[in-house]
Design an enzyme around this catalytic site. Structure first.
Site, short mmCIF file in Angstrom:
data_model
loop_
_atom_site.label_atom_id
_atom_site.label_comp_id
_atom_site.label_asym_id
_atom_site.label_seq_id
_atom_site.Cartn_x
_atom_site.Cartn_y
_atom_site.Cartn_z
N GLY A 113 0.80 -1.21 0.00
CA GLY A 113 0.00 0.00 0.00
C GLY A 113 0.83 1.26 0.00
O GLY A 113 0.37 2.31 -0.41
N GLU B 145 8.51 3.31 1.74
CA GLU B 145 9.17 4.33 2.56
C GLU B 145 10.36 5.02 1.92
O GLU B 145 11.27 5.48 2.64
CB GLU B 145 9.65 3.69 3.87
CG GLU B 145 10.75 2.63 3.72
CD GLU B 145 10.26 1.21 3.61
OE1 GLU B 145 11.04 0.27 3.83
OE2 GLU B 145 9.05 1.03 3.29
N GLU C 261 5.19 4.43 7.61
CA GLU C 261 6.21 4.79 6.62
C GLU C 261 7.16 5.86 7.16
O GLU C 261 8.35 5.86 6.83
CB GLU C 261 5.55 5.26 5.34
CG GLU C 261 4.60 4.25 4.70
CD GLU C 261 5.25 2.90 4.42
OE1 GLU C 261 6.49 2.84 4.27
OE2 GLU C 261 4.52 1.90 4.38
N GLU D 169 10.50 -3.69 9.22
CA GLU D 169 9.04 -3.80 9.22
C GLU D 169 8.44 -4.03 10.60
O GLU D 169 7.38 -3.49 10.92
CB GLU D 169 8.60 -4.90 8.25
CG GLU D 169 9.04 -4.67 6.81
CD GLU D 169 8.52 -3.36 6.21
OE1 GLU D 169 7.62 -2.74 6.80
OE2 GLU D 169 9.04 -2.97 5.15
#
Length: 884
Positions: A299, A302, A336, A358
């Site tokens: 989606g 970064e 992000e 993550e």
């Protein structure tokens, strides 16, 4: 990067590394043309990059680009070969400073490398490699890709890049590995009337003949290749100064009204992160860039200073955006932006440690969001995700948080629940164990000591343990270096002189017994009475360990539910807790409810224990707890499909949910919280799925009014009504939805409606939706999402369609997820024959070392089939007993 499947999980309740170095990691095995299975495939360490000067000229109409790059390199050992990464790129010429003769060039398409061979050895020292090349612009989100969208003047096209995990090599020949950090200086020749965006601000710009301009960007800090970004289109930018940083939101022309929410969120979060990390954001600008369309995999991404989002993850349109959309956008922005430190400033040395990116960003997104919006109760929502992940972590196909990665194909498979959700849960476990201030001090030392460098996980643990009276390395190793879920069981409890003496033992929560060899964890356990008297201890191993709690009465294991383990109570204790379930905190209600359900699904507890608990959730429970009940009931309903007991189960489920719906109703009430609105949507959709006649009738009425007057429904009601209508659509309703999709005002709305055309219960309607997906009508990026939506209710239909049209569909699948897409379509199925179908497909299309998702899918199918065969009859018996 936000994983799209995790961000928008459907039916999650059952579906789902050591030497210190801050410099370039020296690979265990250098690249070879034919590496052995299980051997790490990396570039040779003899040559490394220092600085890239890239000159790019894209042609969005011909779908090609021309490029030139000068790479300042260091030759560490004399060599006659320079090997770097290159994929789908033709190198037209190559030259190396100090060498009179050009090298010969050879390609390895499988390894995605280009090799430059010289007629003599290149000696140690600094050199510059000059390359002229050309490549292609993709229709799928990898490398340099395009997104088309509608405007009042017809079709428009924008260009963006997506490089994680290993697609910078599709944009520039490079050392495309996270440990090969360098600085980047980008120049782009582009149409004069379009906006070019990259990681850094524009340094200068030259106007050229032919309505072109040449844009020179400032040099980036030292960073990994996957963080480089380039975007081009008819964009607008809103911005403001935040702590001396130019923070902006970049959207396609006409969308600035939808960008203010994101800009406000970024302005909240940046100063908070500056303070938390103790290292100010180091770039002069930070752009949040919206692209029309969607991805089946991610989606947002970064890129340092130029974060890319698909529009639905960044823009808020009051006409169609729900409370859930607003929360999702805020959380995605927080995720992000956290990467600007965890991942960008300090980067893992290799994909083994991707969780350092993550897992930490996922934990930090909750921490930041909770700071600014405590009313959203984000930690409770995070607990739901954690518990879903435990189901996968107890099955075959799981892996350690820090897991061996040998090649980029395997790396793409590591972007999963274990990396994101379990990684975040381990951090939460350790933060609560260490204490918030001590943990933050360790994070600050880590940022200070490894800024602009690369690390492995143990570097972080050393920073946490520095000067600590509560070292975490042993606990952290247990949770990150071995797969699986600890199970803490109550062995005994006695009340002695007003205190509870509790015996606890640690074992293994396993759905597939051989899913992991892990058996021992050092587990931080917090125990509390219902009155809040608590005690803590580390529990490890199967021998009972004893703890004294300063009061008697029912005891809650994992009080506050902050640690990553499942709890099992004695029958007596569970009965006592159930009797006072309404007195528990919301977080403990959710934890105990989910633990009981999970143990019942595996047969470790009778289903009656779970079903009895469904009746104890109070009608005024926190909306997040009630939504968990909704999810559990929907998953069971799907497993009942085609069985004679479904009608009785649905009647019971409807009676449960109507206890909540009678208080929530169809419409917002003044002053209600956002989470109540989310529960309302969940209840309406669930009751529709469960066949509640009054809800179906009201949805049909509201849909008819909406078609006549779109302003008759607010965004949340619109969302719920459309979902119900789409699921129950006949041909006439399907045609209406199709017409609405064709005339939708915005790209996000258009995409949403096309996805709903594949959501119906009726197989004929789904077939129409799937055929439509492969026509040229829906947005290009919607194709895979339509197939995925179809798989929710019809996994075999979606699977057969995909396999039968694979030659067409594969062109829409980015390379990094080609091994994952098809297994994902049937991972929530319960028909064992699909396993053979999947393996037949895999023999021709999924390499042996890329079958992690295949194993996960097989395991989940077996798990769901076993519940259907063994547990649903228990539910039938329990339901019959309730009617007597």
């Amino acid at each position: 990067m936000i994983n799209e499947k995790l961000a928008r999980c459907f039916g999650c309740a059952l579906t789902f590394a050591f030497a210190a170095t801050a410099s370039v990691a020296v690979p265990a095995t250098s690249y070879s043309p034919k590496p052995a299975l299980g051997e790490r495939v990396v570039l040779p360490a003899s040559v490394t990059p220092d600085h890239y000067r890239i000159d790019i000229s894209p042609d969005s109409q011909s779908m090609t680009y021309k490029g030139a790059v000068e790479i300042d390199i260091t030759v560490h050992n004399a060599t006659d070969k320079i090997v770097l990464n290159s994929a789908d790129i033709i190198i037209d010429s190559a030259a190396l400073s100090g060498e009179a003769k050009a090298p010969t060039i050879s390609y390895d398409e499988d390894a995605e490398t280009a090799t430059f061979t010289f007629d003599r050895k290149v000696e140690r020292g600094a050199r510059t490699l000059r390359l002229v090349y050309h490549g292609k612009i993709y229709s799928k989100d990898s490398g340099l890709f395009y997104l088309d969208y509608n405007t009042s003047n017809g079709k428009a096209r924008a260009l963006f890049t997506q490089f994680e995990n290993s697609d910078a090599r599709r944009f520039v020949p490079s050392w495309d590995e996270p440990g090969r950090k360098a600085t980047f200086q980008l120049t782009a020749t582009v149409p004069a009337d379009q906006m070019a965006v990259s990681n850094m601000p524009i340094a200068s710009m030259d106007l050229l003949p032919g309505s072109l301009k040449r844009v020179h960007f400032e040099t980036t800090p030292k960073m990994s290749s996957y963080l480089l970004f380039f975007g081009l289109g008819d964009f607008e930018r809103i911005h403001r100064d935040v702590d001396g940083v130019d923070v902006g939101v970049v959207v396609k022309r006409g969308d600035t009204a939808y960008a203010n929410y994101a800009l406000d969120a970024a302005a909240d979060i940046l100063p908070y992160y500056n303070q938390y990390f103790g290292t100010p954001y180091p770039l002069p600008k930070l752009d949040l860039i919206a692209g029309p369309g969607s991805s089946a995999f991610f989606g947002a991404m970064e890129n340092w200073g130029a974060i890319f989002y698909f529009e639905r993850s960044l823009e808020i349109d009051p006409r169609i955006s729900t409370e859930g959309d607003r929360q999702g956008v805020y959380i995605t922005i927080a995720h992000e932006m956290a990467h600007q430190w965890f991942g960008n400033l300090v980067t893992m040395a290799w994909w083994d440690d991707i969780w350092l990116n993550e897992g930490f960003a996922s934990w930090m997104q909750s921490k930041a969001t909770n700071h600014f919006h405590p009313e959203w109760n984000v930690w409770l929502r995070t607990l739901r995700s954690t518990r879903y992940t435990m189901a996968g972590d107890g099955r075959d196909g799981t892996h350690p948080v820090v897991t061996p990665i040998n090649n980029v194909l395997q790396a793409s498979g590591a972007f999963d629940n274990i990396t994101y959700v379990k990684g975040a849960a381990v951090i939460r476990t350790l933060e609560v164990y260490l204490g918030e201030e001590a943990f933050r001090a360790g994070v600050r030392r880590y940022m200070r000591d490894y800024a602009y460098g690369n690390t492995v996980t143990d570097d972080l643990w050393r920073e946490m343990d520095e000067g600590s009276t509560r070292p975490v390395t042993q606990i952290a190793h247990d949770f990150t270096l071995q797969a699986g879920v600890p199970l803490i069981s109550e062995m005994s409890v006695k009340c002695v002189n007003g205190k509870s003496r509790l015996g606890l033992a640690q074992s293994h929560f396993a759905i597939d017994v051989d899913s992991t060899k892990a058996r021992i964890w050092h587990v931080p356990v917090t125990v509390a009475t219902l009155g809040g008297v608590s005690a803590k201890m580390l529990v490890s191993g199967s021998d009972p360990q004893f703890l004294s709690v300063g009061a008697c009465g029912p005891l809650i294991l994992n009080a506050g539910q902050a640690a990553y383990f499942r709890s099992r109570y004695s029958d007596e204790s569970l009965a006592a807790i159930s009797a006072r379930f309404g007195a528990l905190s919301s977080v403990d209600q959710l934890g105990i409810f989910d633990d009981t359900a999970s143990l019942a699904y595996t047969g470790a507890e009778p289903m009656a224990a779970f079903l009895n608990l469904t009746k104890e959730i109070p009608a005024n429970a926190d909306p997040v707890v009630a939504s968990e009940l909704v999810e559990q009931l929907l998953v069971l309903d799907r497993l009942y499909e085609g069985l004679p007991g479904q009608a009785s189960f649905r009647a019971y489920a409807r009676s449960l949910l109507n206890r909540f719906f009678v208080h929530v109703g169809w419409d917002k009430t003044p002053g209600e919280g956002d989470n109540m609105a989310l529960l309302r949507s969940d209840l309406i959709v669930a009751l529709g799925v469960l066949g509640d006649s009054s809800v179906l009738a009201e949805a049909a009425n509201r849909f008819a009014r909406y078609v006549a007057d779109p302003s008759s429904l607010d965004a949340a009601a619109r969302h719920s009504v459309l979902r119900i209508v789409a699921v129950h659509a006949d041909r006439a309703i399907w045609d209406q939805l199709h017409s609405m999709a064709q005339s939708a005002r915005t790209q996000t709305e258009r995409q949403e409606l096309y996805e709903l055309l594949a959501a119906a219960k009726d197989v004929a309607a789904v077939d129409e939706g799937l055929k439509l997906a492969l026509s040229s009508e829906p947005p290009e990026t919607t194709v895979l999402r339509m197939i995925s939506v179809a798989s929710r209710l019809h996994p075999e239909v979606a699977f057969d369609f995909t396999v039968g049209h694979w030659d067409m569909i594969v062109s829409h699948v980015q390379p990094s997820i080609q091994t994952r897409f098809v297994p994902g379509l049937i991972s929530n199925a319960s028909d064992l024959k699909l396993i053979d179908k999947l393996n037949t497909f895999a023999e021709s299309h999924i390499p042996v070392d890329g079958r992690q998702d295949l194993r996960k899918a097989e395991s989940n199918i077996r798990y769901l089939a076993k519940i259907r065969k063994d547990r649903l009859p228990e539910i039938d018996q329990w339901l019959e007993s309730q009617s007597k």
